[in-house]
Design a protein around this motif. Sequence first.
Motif, mmCIF file in Angstrom:
data_model
loop_
_atom_site.group_PDB
_atom_site.id
_atom_site.type_symbol
_atom_site.label_atom_id
_atom_site.label_comp_id
_atom_site.label_asym_id
_atom_site.label_seq_id
_atom_site.Cartn_x
_atom_site.Cartn_y
_atom_site.Cartn_z
ATOM 1 N N GLU A 240 19.340 64.832 63.207
ATOM 2 C CA GLU A 240 17.932 65.187 63.389
ATOM 3 C C GLU A 240 17.483 66.296 62.434
ATOM 4 O OE1 GLU A 240 16.915 62.522 64.962
ATOM 5 O OE2 GLU A 240 15.548 63.699 66.203
ATOM 6 N N PHE A 241 18.380 67.228 62.131
ATOM 7 C CA PHE A 241 17.995 68.344 61.235
ATOM 8 C C PHE A 241 17.575 67.803 59.870
ATOM 9 C CE2 PHE A 241 20.968 70.640 64.171
ATOM 10 C CZ PHE A 241 20.029 71.508 64.708
ATOM 11 N N VAL A 242 18.386 66.889 59.335
ATOM 12 C CA VAL A 242 18.075 66.319 58.013
ATOM 13 C C VAL A 242 16.851 65.413 58.114
ATOM 14 C CG1 VAL A 242 18.935 64.797 56.189
ATOM 15 C CG2 VAL A 242 20.452 66.486 57.229
ATOM 16 N N ARG A 243 16.825 64.579 59.134
ATOM 17 C CA ARG A 243 15.697 63.645 59.286
ATOM 18 C C ARG A 243 14.359 64.378 59.311
ATOM 19 N NH1 ARG A 243 12.442 61.214 63.403
ATOM 20 N NH2 ARG A 243 13.351 62.495 65.035
ATOM 21 N N LEU A 244 14.358 65.576 59.958
ATOM 22 C CA LEU A 244 13.087 66.282 60.151
ATOM 23 C C LEU A 244 12.897 67.452 59.179
ATOM 24 C CD1 LEU A 244 13.321 66.151 64.036
ATOM 25 C CD2 LEU A 244 11.634 64.931 62.655
ATOM 26 N N GLY A 245 13.868 67.669 58.285
ATOM 27 C CA GLY A 245 13.698 68.679 57.232
ATOM 28 C C GLY A 245 13.995 70.112 57.639
#
Length: 264
Positions: A240-245
């Motif tokens: 989720e961290f990467v997906r949402l920046g």
Amino acid sequence: MLEPVRITVSSQDPRHLAKKEWFLSQPGCQWSPAAADPSLTQPCLSITSKGVYLSYQDERLSFHPSMALLRLMNLYRGLPDRYLEATALQKGDVLLDATLGLGTDALVGAWAVGKVGKVVAIERSPYLAAIVKDGLLHEIQVPRVKNPEKRRAWAELKQAAVNIEVHFDDHFRFMQNLPSSGVDVVYFDPMFRRTQDKSSSIKPLHLWGNPEKLSPDAVREACRVARKRVVLKERKESTEFVRLGFEIMPGGRYSTVDYGIIKP
Ligand SMILES: C[S@@+](CC[C@H](N)C(=O)[O-])C[C@H]1O[C@@H](n2cnc3c(N)ncnc32)[C@H](O)[C@@H]1O
């Protein structure tokens, strides 16, 4: 979502009856008629002399500030709190807690921003919003305990609770009506990661909370309305961290969660 919900009152105490009327007036809740099926399979809100409970089958949930109390006492002892490190809240800040849940983080945040600051807390489940709003107003009583540290923590939590404004709403919709840079920090602690969690203390929240993933649109709006930072709490190594920046804050080696930060 579990509804309609039956309301029961354990006595004819006028305070309980007044509380029932208050719950009946809360936005978004679908209460079932008084003569509804009293079977245990129907979700229920019970108003009793020991507190207010949301229950369904054998799961029971209520507002209680005990976790916030513990965190405050740890802070007094000089221990770090990763949520406060991630949010970097200062006295006087306005925090938008976009996922109120049972209000523990909102309480610790309200303590950190102090009387001159404020917490605006959003919750998409009308039942959770209502039970936490009621709890913040009525369930934090300073007990007659000998331990002065504990008494201080209760008193400070009671004060902090006054600075939390609870709204039943979807956080994306709510933020759309806020001005740019209108708050200091936006905080997300979504349910998504916990759907796989079997822990019994978390399970009842699943029955009542919104389990959807955090949307990129909500993060974009958060970046518009936050002056200082947007913070996401998620499972360690969550994609989720990467997906949402979000950039993951270092630390918490032994923790099961991480905090991600975006500085708008
Ligand atoms: C894991 S809980 C938050 C726990 C909270 N940080 C605490 O300290 O108790 C997540 C909460 O966010 C709420 N939620 C999820 N999506 C939401 C949305 N779009 N708008 C508002 N609240 C939402 C859920 O209903 C749930 O109650």
